[in-house]
Write an enzyme that holds these catalytic residues in place. Structure first.
Site, PDB file in Angstrom:
ATOM      1  N   GLY A 205       0.319  -0.989   0.437  1.00  0.00           N
ATOM      2  CA  GLY A 205      -0.276  -0.041   0.223  1.00  0.00           C
ATOM      3  C   GLY A 205       0.466   1.476   0.446  1.00  0.00           C
TER       4      GLY A 205
ATOM      5  CG  ASP B 198       5.895  -0.997  -7.597  1.00  0.00           C
ATOM      6  OD1 ASP B 198       6.556  -0.887  -9.053  1.00  0.00           O
ATOM      7  OD2 ASP B 198       5.837  -0.567  -5.981  1.00  0.00           O
TER       8      ASP B 198
ATOM      9  CE  LYS C  49       7.944  -3.800  -9.845  1.00  0.00           C
ATOM     10  NZ  LYS C  49       9.011  -2.858  -9.139  1.00  0.00           N
TER      11      LYS C  49
HETATM   12  N1  SAM Z   1       3.789  -0.597  -4.979  1.00  0.00           N
HETATM   13  C1  SAM Z   1       3.183  -1.549  -4.244  1.00  0.00           C
HETATM   14  C2  SAM Z   1       3.532  -0.390  -2.407  1.00  0.00           C
HETATM   15  O1  SAM Z   1       4.419   0.657  -2.880  1.00  0.00           O
HETATM   16  O2  SAM Z   1       3.488  -1.015  -1.381  1.00  0.00           O
HETATM   17  C3  SAM Z   1       4.579  -2.278  -3.855  1.00  0.00           C
HETATM   18  C4  SAM Z   1       4.298  -3.043  -4.876  1.00  0.00           C
HETATM   19  S1  SAM Z   1       4.935  -5.125  -5.289  1.00  0.00           S
HETATM   20  C5  SAM Z   1       6.317  -4.324  -6.373  1.00  0.00           C
HETATM   21  C6  SAM Z   1       4.338  -5.515  -6.283  1.00  0.00           C
HETATM   22  C7  SAM Z   1       2.646  -6.171  -6.222  1.00  0.00           C
HETATM   23  O3  SAM Z   1       2.702  -6.853  -7.399  1.00  0.00           O
HETATM   24  C8  SAM Z   1       2.494  -7.328  -5.710  1.00  0.00           C
HETATM   25  O4  SAM Z   1       1.953  -7.055  -3.717  1.00  0.00           O
HETATM   26  C9  SAM Z   1       2.391  -8.994  -6.272  1.00  0.00           C
HETATM   27  O5  SAM Z   1       0.972  -9.354  -5.395  1.00  0.00           O
HETATM   28  C10 SAM Z   1       1.509  -7.610  -7.321  1.00  0.00           C
HETATM   29  N2  SAM Z   1       1.181  -8.588  -8.244  1.00  0.00           N
HETATM   30  C11 SAM Z   1       1.991  -9.070  -9.287  1.00  0.00           C
HETATM   31  N3  SAM Z   1       1.098  -9.997 -10.211  1.00  0.00           N
HETATM   32  C12 SAM Z   1      -0.328  -9.545 -10.266  1.00  0.00           C
HETATM   33  C13 SAM Z   1      -1.647  -9.881 -10.194  1.00  0.00           C
HETATM   34  N4  SAM Z   1      -1.165 -10.351 -11.635  1.00  0.00           N
HETATM   35  N5  SAM Z   1      -3.096  -9.141  -9.925  1.00  0.00           N
HETATM   36  C14 SAM Z   1      -2.274  -8.508  -9.537  1.00  0.00           C
HETATM   37  N6  SAM Z   1      -1.235  -8.038  -8.395  1.00  0.00           N
HETATM   38  C15 SAM Z   1      -0.325  -8.516  -9.335  1.00  0.00           C
END
Ligand code: SAM
Length: 234
Positions: A90, A148, A188
């Site tokens: 978050g 992201d 990203k």
């Molecule tokens: N921007 C977030 C923050 O500031 O807290 C961090 C994001 S983290 C680097 C990447 C996220 O992408 C993970 O929580 C992962 O579960 C999510 N993610 C990856 N593939 C996904 C998908 N197909 N649908 C939804 N979320 C996804």
């Protein structure tokens, strides 16, 4: 009466700055940790952005990446409608709320604790129902789509690259379907072959496209952010 034994605490590092870090913390024991867990923990303890995020109450160090992008491009404005793809835990939504955004809807595979007034959806963004559900929660077309999203890596470079590009493409396809004209897209990506095709597609749809490597993005990672502004419309 005997005093209870004092608990030993692992202290967060102090005095680390972006310019010069304090002495690195090395963990003496690695009991019950795999080598990669041990490396992750040591990196967290020595990471000035992780320490700042803890002190500031951000849920992730990733918050600083969006803050830096926004300092440069001024995308998070009161009144803007925002979508946050891959929002867990978050941090990006926290930055958006802090900067005056009130209409924001996000999605993640993982659960996200409440961040009112943000709308939180737990599902796979690549599920065709996810996009419409996000727009319904947002109450209208977005001015800004953030992504992201990062898949779990499998350690095979080419496979990992294709998986992340697949997510960027899905985010871009969604963005061009829903953004308001003049809107923006931040995603990203990773340096490498397929990303060039995403950049080409972005240049067709947006007036300006930039590659950004925020300071909080680890130097050793090939991660970068694509920032596209001035959506030309459908
Ligand atoms: N921007 C977030 C923050 O500031 O807290 C961090 C994001 S983290 C680097 C990447 C996220 O992408 C993970 O929580 C992962 O579960 C999510 N993610 C990856 N593939 C996904 C998908 N197909 N649908 C939804 N979320 C996804």
């Amino acid at each position: 009466m005997t005093e209870p034994p004092r608990k030993r605490m692992v202290r967060p590092p102090t005095g680390g700055t972006e310019a010069g870090r304090g002495r690195p913390v090395r963990l003496k024991t690695a009991k019950q940790r795999t080598a990669s867990q041990q490396a992750w923990l040591e990196r967290q303890l020595n990471d000035p952005f992780a320490a700042r995020a803890r002190a500031h109450g951000y849920r992730s160090r990733a918050a600083y990446k969006l803050a830096e992008i926004d300092d440069r491009f001024r995308l998070l404005k009161p009144g803007a409608r925002v979508i946050d793809l891959g929002m867990a835990p978050g941090g990006w939504t926290q930055v958006a709320l802090e900067r005056g955004v009130t209409d924001i809807a996000g999605v993640d595979l993982l659960p996200v604790g409440p961040l009112p007034p943000a709308q939180i959806l737990q599902m796979d963004f690549t599920d065709p129902a996810a996009g419409p559900a996000l727009i319904a929660r947002l109450g209208g077309p977005p001015d800004l789509v953030l992504s992201d999203m990062a898949p779990n890596t499998v350690g095979h470079r080419a496979t990992d690259h294709l998986r992340i590009v697949g997510l960027v493409e899905a985010a871009l396809e969604f963005a061009v379907q829903v953004l308001k004209p003049g809107g923006a897209f931040v995603a990203k990506a990773f340096q490498g072959g397929e990303t060039a095709e995403v950049v080409t597609a972005l240049k067709r749809g947006f007036r300006e496209v930039r590659n950004v490597k925020p300071k909080a993005s680890r130097a050793e990672s090939s991660e970068l952010y694509l920032v596209a502004t001035g959506f030309k419309g459908r």
